[in-house]
Design a protein around this motif. Sequence first.
Motif, PDB file in Angstrom:
ATOM      1  N   SER A  72      55.770 -30.674  28.650  1.00 49.35           N
ATOM      2  CA  SER A  72      56.137 -29.512  29.463  1.00 49.35           C
ATOM      3  C   SER A  72      56.636 -28.373  28.574  1.00 49.35           C
ATOM      4  CB  SER A  72      57.185 -29.882  30.514  1.00 49.35           C
ATOM      5  OG  SER A  72      58.377 -30.269  29.903  1.00 49.35           O
ATOM      6  N   MET A  73      57.279 -28.731  27.462  1.00 45.70           N
ATOM      7  CA  MET A  73      57.733 -27.710  26.513  1.00 45.70           C
ATOM      8  C   MET A  73      56.527 -27.043  25.829  1.00 45.70           C
ATOM      9  SD  MET A  73      60.352 -28.637  23.492  1.00 45.70           S
ATOM     10  CE  MET A  73      61.284 -27.542  22.497  1.00 45.70           C
ATOM     11  N   LEU A  74      55.551 -27.889  25.464  1.00 46.00           N
ATOM     12  CA  LEU A  74      54.343 -27.349  24.830  1.00 46.00           C
ATOM     13  C   LEU A  74      53.607 -26.420  25.789  1.00 46.00           C
ATOM     14  CD1 LEU A  74      52.304 -27.460  22.407  1.00 46.00           C
ATOM     15  CD2 LEU A  74      51.142 -29.278  23.648  1.00 46.00           C
ATOM     16  N   LEU A  75      53.503 -26.826  27.051  1.00 39.59           N
ATOM     17  CA  LEU A  75      52.770 -26.012  28.018  1.00 39.59           C
ATOM     18  C   LEU A  75      53.524 -24.719  28.324  1.00 39.59           C
ATOM     19  CD1 LEU A  75      51.374 -28.674  30.499  1.00 39.59           C
ATOM     20  CD2 LEU A  75      50.243 -27.616  28.573  1.00 39.59           C
ATOM     21  N   TYR A  76      54.859 -24.770  28.243  1.00 41.89           N
ATOM     22  CA  TYR A  76      55.628 -23.541  28.457  1.00 41.89           C
ATOM     23  C   TYR A  76      55.350 -22.553  27.317  1.00 41.89           C
ATOM     24  CZ  TYR A  76      59.427 -20.248  28.998  1.00 41.89           C
ATOM     25  OH  TYR A  76      60.138 -19.094  29.152  1.00 41.89           O
ATOM     26  N   ALA A  77      55.309 -23.106  26.087  1.00 44.18           N
ATOM     27  CA  ALA A  77      55.145 -22.240  24.922  1.00 44.18           C
ATOM     28  C   ALA A  77      53.694 -21.780  24.761  1.00 44.18           C
ATOM     29  CB  ALA A  77      55.612 -22.972  23.668  1.00 44.18           C
ATOM     30  N   ARG A  78      52.757 -22.711  24.924  1.00 42.69           N
ATOM     31  CA  ARG A  78      51.362 -22.407  24.576  1.00 42.69           C
ATOM     32  C   ARG A  78      50.381 -22.736  25.697  1.00 42.69           C
ATOM     33  NH1 ARG A  78      50.808 -21.724  18.952  1.00 42.69           N
ATOM     34  NH2 ARG A  78      48.775 -20.919  19.519  1.00 42.69           N
TER      35      ARG A  78
END
Lengths: 338, 117
Positions: free
Chosen positions: A250-256
């Motif tokens: 979810s952090m990756l999808l928020y960033a990228r």
Amino acid sequence: MFSQENKYPIFVVTGCLGSGKTTMLSKILSEEKMRNSAVLVNEFGSVGLDHHLLRNVEEKTVLMSGGCICCSTREDLEEELTKLLNEADASESKKMDRVIIETTGLADPAPIVFTVLKNPLLKHHFYVAGVVTVVDAVNGLLQLEKQEESVKQITGADKVVLSKLDLASREQIDGLKQRILDINPTVDLIVSPFEKLDAVQIINEERNEGLADYKHLNETSVMAQENPIHSVSLTFDKAINWSAFGLWLSMLLYARGEDILRVKGLIDVGQEGPVVLNGVQHIIHPPQHLSEWPSSDTRSHLIFIMRNVEKQEIIYSLETFQNFIGSGASMLEYANQL
Amino acid sequence: MCILCGEFVMDVHWSDFSPSYTGDKDMEVKVGSHQRDRKRNRLEKVRLVNDIFKHYHLKLEDWNGSKYVLRNAKGKSEIVNDLGALWPAVEKLSNMKPNPLNPELLKNLRETSEANV
């Protein structure tokens, strides 16, 4: 909340203008087993579609504040799907087994998935069962080169159907097949003349879950080096901590999220069967827990289709997070040599 | 419905799907079921998040098993429902975009895990 029981499946049919979406639909809708399909079309093309449950909807996209284009809702669909639902509930005679949405040529399938997953009413009654993209075998290569939308239609697809096969040369078809699989290696490619198509081939809910077959993704071909869109197939040798993995993804999808065009995975969470993960950009479908593994390979597999994100960046990050996630990741080809 | 603040919670974030709820054929999250698993998962999530959030100088707390409270070192706080709402709040309170590919974050995490060995 996550169950698909008692919900109507939605199939999204997309493809460039003139690619043959309506022609394909009129062929498969003529079959008896497709009788109870409600069809929503965004535009009336040159080919008329004759179906008793046909409706035209005008595309209206509402961008959420601070959201990117994939996190926008389609108001038109909200209205029409609600109407369909009310009619199906009100009348015994109007039976509805599924909904088929034919999009405009320039539509991005991600907002449709987002609309169905986020609308408080619709998400309890519908789920997106599949995205089918029709690609014109003659002009497909050119469209994929010139139009960003057509690339998104391929990355978001579960199945790709090639049309106008009789007008295209063998080289054109082979080149296009290669290009489509370069963009989305997990897609189910259907190369068959429309008259021989069976509706079940296209409108079915089986997703190709044999993710172990994609080790070729990690070979860096010359074509892939030139292309900003590439894929990586990862495997994990131990069970994964779902909470930590959810945190990382979810952090990756928020960033990228705009650059992670597609995520597909079968995740071993230490239970008997795996968890099926399927996402398009920022949107992750509700994960499904299978009661058993589809093949004898019971390791976790994860595939990313990315734009402007390097494979090594993902692997390095997963390695660093392995203390949390519970397992290190490796590219499939290396794992198999061990 | 959150019984503490009356907010109608409509969304279940995909990461709140819990594969540990075995025995339910359809894996539905129902009100009142699996409270012990649910609580354990929430506390574990908070522990993991706080290990990562040292980099952002933030701290997350579980609030009565219903919401999370995120605080920065100056005492500013944000209430979030799930991971979907967590990351924008992290960016707001830390002025840094959370990104698991960020070399600085990865360097910090590696140093911390080496120090713990």
